[in-house]
Design a protein around this motif. Structure first.
Motif, PDB file in Angstrom:
ATOM      1  N   GLU A 190       0.849  -1.191   0.000  1.00 49.32           N
ATOM      2  CA  GLU A 190       0.000   0.000   0.000  1.00 49.32           C
ATOM      3  C   GLU A 190       0.879   1.234   0.000  1.00 49.32           C
ATOM      4  OE1 GLU A 190      -2.696   1.517  -0.997  1.00 49.32           O
ATOM      5  OE2 GLU A 190      -3.928   0.173   0.234  1.00 49.32           O
ATOM      6  N   ARG A 191       0.416   2.289  -0.706  1.00 51.21           N
ATOM      7  CA  ARG A 191       1.175   3.529  -0.718  1.00 51.21           C
ATOM      8  C   ARG A 191       0.370   4.632  -0.057  1.00 51.21           C
ATOM      9  NH1 ARG A 191      -2.720   5.252  -2.979  1.00 51.21           N
ATOM     10  NH2 ARG A 191      -3.120   5.646  -5.162  1.00 51.21           N
ATOM     11  N   SER A 192       1.051   5.383   0.801  1.00 48.78           N
ATOM     12  CA  SER A 192       0.446   6.502   1.517  1.00 48.78           C
ATOM     13  C   SER A 192       1.247   7.744   1.149  1.00 48.78           C
ATOM     14  CB  SER A 192       0.482   6.254   3.031  1.00 48.78           C
ATOM     15  OG  SER A 192      -0.119   5.009   3.347  1.00 48.78           O
ATOM     16  N   MET A 193       0.544   8.800   0.733  1.00 48.30           N
ATOM     17  CA  MET A 193       1.223   9.919   0.081  1.00 48.30           C
ATOM     18  C   MET A 193       1.047  11.228   0.838  1.00 48.30           C
ATOM     19  SD  MET A 193       0.247   9.015  -3.875  1.00 48.30           S
ATOM     20  CE  MET A 193      -1.524   9.053  -3.546  1.00 48.30           C
ATOM     21  N   ALA A 194       2.137  11.971   0.933  1.00 46.48           N
ATOM     22  CA  ALA A 194       2.131  13.327   1.488  1.00 46.48           C
ATOM     23  C   ALA A 194       2.673  14.251   0.409  1.00 46.48           C
ATOM     24  CB  ALA A 194       2.989  13.406   2.748  1.00 46.48           C
ATOM     25  N   THR A 195       1.842  15.144  -0.088  1.00 40.14           N
ATOM     26  CA  THR A 195       2.168  15.927  -1.275  1.00 40.14           C
ATOM     27  C   THR A 195       2.355  17.402  -0.961  1.00 40.14           C
ATOM     28  OG1 THR A 195       0.901  14.388  -2.644  1.00 40.14           O
ATOM     29  CG2 THR A 195       1.414  16.529  -3.604  1.00 40.14           C
ATOM     30  N   TYR A 196       3.489  17.924  -1.387  1.00 42.29           N
ATOM     31  CA  TYR A 196       3.728  19.367  -1.364  1.00 42.29           C
ATOM     32  C   TYR A 196       3.549  19.848  -2.806  1.00 42.29           C
ATOM     33  CZ  TYR A 196       6.251  23.791  -1.442  1.00 42.29           C
ATOM     34  OH  TYR A 196       6.596  25.109  -1.642  1.00 42.29           O
ATOM     35  N   LEU A 197       2.476  20.585  -3.051  1.00 40.89           N
ATOM     36  CA  LEU A 197       2.147  20.968  -4.422  1.00 40.89           C
ATOM     37  C   LEU A 197       3.155  21.941  -5.023  1.00 40.89           C
ATOM     38  CD1 LEU A 197      -1.734  21.376  -4.335  1.00 40.89           C
ATOM     39  CD2 LEU A 197      -0.408  19.563  -5.403  1.00 40.89           C
ATOM     40  N   GLY A 198       3.618  22.900  -4.232  1.00 43.62           N
ATOM     41  CA  GLY A 198       4.561  23.873  -4.764  1.00 43.62           C
ATOM     42  C   GLY A 198       4.030  24.509  -6.032  1.00 43.62           C
ATOM     43  N   ALA A 199       4.864  24.532  -7.065  1.00 51.77           N
ATOM     44  CA  ALA A 199       4.498  25.167  -8.338  1.00 51.77           C
ATOM     45  C   ALA A 199       3.351  24.448  -9.035  1.00 51.77           C
ATOM     46  CB  ALA A 199       5.714  25.218  -9.255  1.00 51.77           C
ATOM     47  N   ALA A 200       3.151  23.148  -8.738  1.00 52.18           N
ATOM     48  CA  ALA A 200       2.145  22.355  -9.463  1.00 52.18           C
ATOM     49  C   ALA A 200       0.752  22.947  -9.372  1.00 52.18           C
ATOM     50  CB  ALA A 200       2.138  20.923  -8.944  1.00 52.18           C
ATOM     51  N   GLY A 201       0.438  23.573  -8.242  1.00 52.13           N
ATOM     52  CA  GLY A 201      -0.897  24.138  -8.062  1.00 52.13           C
ATOM     53  C   GLY A 201      -1.124  25.442  -8.779  1.00 52.13           C
ATOM     54  N   GLU A 202      -0.121  25.919  -9.529  1.00 51.25           N
ATOM     55  CA  GLU A 202      -0.218  27.211 -10.209  1.00 51.25           C
ATOM     56  C   GLU A 202      -0.689  27.101 -11.649  1.00 51.25           C
ATOM     57  OE1 GLU A 202       0.390  30.142  -8.514  1.00 51.25           O
ATOM     58  OE2 GLU A 202       0.524  28.797  -6.783  1.00 51.25           O
ATOM     59  N   VAL A 203      -1.105  25.928 -12.096  1.00 52.23           N
ATOM     60  CA  VAL A 203      -1.662  25.794 -13.454  1.00 52.23           C
ATOM     61  C   VAL A 203      -2.882  26.701 -13.577  1.00 52.23           C
ATOM     62  CG1 VAL A 203      -2.723  24.227 -15.113  1.00 52.23           C
ATOM     63  CG2 VAL A 203      -0.871  23.424 -13.671  1.00 52.23           C
ATOM     64  N   SER A 204      -2.949  27.460 -14.671  1.00 51.86           N
ATOM     65  CA  SER A 204      -4.048  28.410 -14.827  1.00 51.86           C
ATOM     66  C   SER A 204      -4.534  28.426 -16.271  1.00 51.86           C
ATOM     67  CB  SER A 204      -3.585  29.817 -14.428  1.00 51.86           C
ATOM     68  OG  SER A 204      -2.668  30.330 -15.393  1.00 51.86           O
ATOM     69  N   GLU A 205      -5.571  29.222 -16.521  1.00 55.33           N
ATOM     70  CA  GLU A 205      -6.113  29.346 -17.874  1.00 55.33           C
ATOM     71  C   GLU A 205      -5.058  29.816 -18.867  1.00 55.33           C
ATOM     72  OE1 GLU A 205      -9.816  31.372 -18.386  1.00 55.33           O
ATOM     73  OE2 GLU A 205     -10.536  30.827 -16.390  1.00 55.33           O
ATOM     74  N   ALA A 206      -4.079  30.595 -18.397  1.00 52.84           N
ATOM     75  CA  ALA A 206      -3.026  31.092 -19.288  1.00 52.84           C
ATOM     76  C   ALA A 206      -2.185  29.960 -19.872  1.00 52.84           C
ATOM     77  CB  ALA A 206      -2.132  32.068 -18.532  1.00 52.84           C
ATOM     78  N   ASP A 207      -2.204  28.788 -19.227  1.00 51.65           N
ATOM     79  CA  ASP A 207      -1.421  27.649 -19.706  1.00 51.65           C
ATOM     80  C   ASP A 207      -2.165  26.817 -20.747  1.00 51.65           C
ATOM     81  OD1 ASP A 207       0.916  27.978 -17.976  1.00 51.65           O
ATOM     82  OD2 ASP A 207      -0.466  27.497 -16.344  1.00 51.65           O
ATOM     83  N   ILE A 208      -3.410  27.142 -20.999  1.00 53.78           N
ATOM     84  CA  ILE A 208      -4.218  26.376 -21.951  1.00 53.78           C
ATOM     85  C   ILE A 208      -4.052  26.959 -23.349  1.00 53.78           C
ATOM     86  CG2 ILE A 208      -6.538  25.582 -22.554  1.00 53.78           C
ATOM     87  CD1 ILE A 208      -5.343  24.413 -19.953  1.00 53.78           C
ATOM     88  N   ASP A 209      -3.465  26.177 -24.227  1.00 55.39           N
ATOM     89  CA  ASP A 209      -3.256  26.566 -25.621  1.00 55.39           C
ATOM     90  C   ASP A 209      -4.456  26.092 -26.448  1.00 55.39           C
ATOM     91  OD1 ASP A 209      -2.460  26.250 -28.439  1.00 55.39           O
ATOM     92  OD2 ASP A 209      -0.457  26.836 -27.746  1.00 55.39           O
ATOM     93  N   ASP A 210      -5.263  27.045 -26.901  1.00 54.50           N
ATOM     94  CA  ASP A 210      -6.494  26.699 -27.614  1.00 54.50           C
ATOM     95  C   ASP A 210      -6.234  25.760 -28.795  1.00 54.50           C
ATOM     96  OD1 ASP A 210      -7.003  28.924 -25.960  1.00 54.50           O
ATOM     97  OD2 ASP A 210      -8.705  29.541 -27.180  1.00 54.50           O
ATOM     98  N   ASP A 211      -5.227  26.077 -29.583  1.00 57.20           N
ATOM     99  CA  ASP A 211      -4.968  25.291 -30.783  1.00 57.20           C
ATOM    100  C   ASP A 211      -4.575  23.864 -30.440  1.00 57.20           C
ATOM    101  OD1 ASP A 211      -4.509  25.032 -33.711  1.00 57.20           O
ATOM    102  OD2 ASP A 211      -2.427  24.761 -33.091  1.00 57.20           O
ATOM    103  N   MET A 212      -3.758  23.695 -29.411  1.00 58.53           N
ATOM    104  CA  MET A 212      -3.357  22.334 -29.024  1.00 58.53           C
ATOM    105  C   MET A 212      -4.547  21.524 -28.515  1.00 58.53           C
ATOM    106  SD  MET A 212       0.436  22.408 -27.343  1.00 58.53           S
ATOM    107  CE  MET A 212       1.872  22.684 -28.394  1.00 58.53           C
TER     108      MET A 212
END
Length: 332
Positions: free
Chosen positions: A125-147
């Motif tokens: 079994e795996r038990s996880m402790a996550t530090y999001l750091g930069a990962a939680g900063e994904v925003s609409e600006a990162d969404i490329d419409d064409d892709m």
């Protein structure tokens, strides 16, 4: 325009730190056994000290799924946020070496690249402790419409659901995909995520999602008054047209508009070592079949084949030739 991607995933760009630990380690460090808890930078430093010699692997749930898709011969893209630091460079390089196109630009300012401490006990079994750091900063600006328009599907990782910015990014991506006649998928990821965000999850599932992945516990957290996986699948079908509920060694249940809820047997691993990434691998295999129009039970079997390989060793990525494994079962 022909699709460039089978799936573009939006997820946590997280470096996994994996280590075998004594049985009581999760409880001693306030980590839910078999679950995930978010931690701050101070707790992350303490966890790192408590897990010396951890194996470092570029992970994150959706990223792992895209690696599995790529190794089957599919085309995956990944929208995730890393910092402009050593771990961030390593993460991007690892994804690209696995054949997954990393789409988002790194953060020049702000928190460092995220990491997940994965404590593996003797029962695998795996038990996880996550530090999001930069990962939680994904925003609409990162969404490329064409892709997004050049992908068959867009896929959102439930672990990011706690953040308003990533949720908005997924809603934008799903709207673009639907306008282009494509589909959107979501994995619930964790019971805690569901419990904290149940009403908002249901709203987004109804409005944006065509395919949902969940394990039994996550599905039950969403529909607590239903006990059996079949009942849970029936409830899910009222919100989302396609779905898969994984039930560990009892296989999975899949359904769709033209597919009644069907139980698909699990594929037993050669040995059970570490369940990290099992659900991610299942989704990656499922996506390969789904984007090629294969019957849902075949998609589920393909997912189970890849999951069985991943849980037979430490780490969330396959080490064997999973394309050959799938070909041997006539699943490609």
């Amino acid at each position: 325009m022909a699709p460039q991607f089978d799936v573009i995933a939006i997820g946590n760009a997280i470096v996994d730190l994996l280590a075998h630990v004594p049985d009581g380690f999760p409880e001693a460090h306030d980590v839910p056994r078999g679950g995930m808890v978010l931690i701050d930078s101070e707790k992350a430093a303490a966890m790192t000290r408590a897990m010396p010699g951890s194996e470092q692997v570029a992970g994150g749930s959706a990223g792992n799924s895209m690696v599995c898709l790529s190794r089957l011969g599919g085309a995956g893209g990944f929208v995730g946020k890393v910092a402009n630091d050593e771990l961030g460079d390593a993460y991007r390089r690892s994804m690209e070496e696995a054949g997954v196109q990393f789409i988002a630009a790194p953060l020049d300012q702000g928190p460092p690249t995220g990491r997940c401490h994965i404590a593996v006990t003797a029962d695998a079994e795996r038990s996880m402790a996550t530090y999001l750091g930069a990962a939680g900063e994904v925003s609409e600006a990162d969404i490329d419409d064409d892709m997004i328009r050049r992908a068959e599907m867009v896929f959102f990782e439930g672990y990011l659901f706690d953040g308003e910015l990533p949720r908005s990014a997924f809603e934008k991506a799903a709207a673009i995909a639907h306008k282009a006649g494509k589909r959107a998928a979501l994995t619930l990821s964790d019971v805690g995520v569901v419990e904290r965000n149940r009403d908002e999850l249901i709203r987004i599932l109804e409005k944006h999602v065509d395919l949902i992945f969940a394990n039994e516990d996550e599905a039950r957290a969403l529909f607590g008054h239903h006990e059996t996986p079949a009942e849970l699948a029936a409830e899910m079908a009222k919100l989302v047209p396609f779905g898969a509920i994984t039930c560990s060694e009892r296989g999975s249940i899949v359904y769709g508009p033209d597919q009644d809820a069907t139980t698909v047997p699990a594929v037993a691993p050669v040995q059970l070592v570490d369940t990290t990434g099992a659900g991610d691998a299942y989704a990656g295999g499922f996506f390969y079949g789904f984007t090629r129009g294969k019957p849902l039970p075949s998609c589920a079997t393909l997912g189970s084949v890849i999951a069985s390989e991943v849980i037979s060793h430490m780490g969330p990525r396959p080490v064997a030739d999973i394309r050959q494994m799938a070909a041997d079962r006539d699943l490609l």
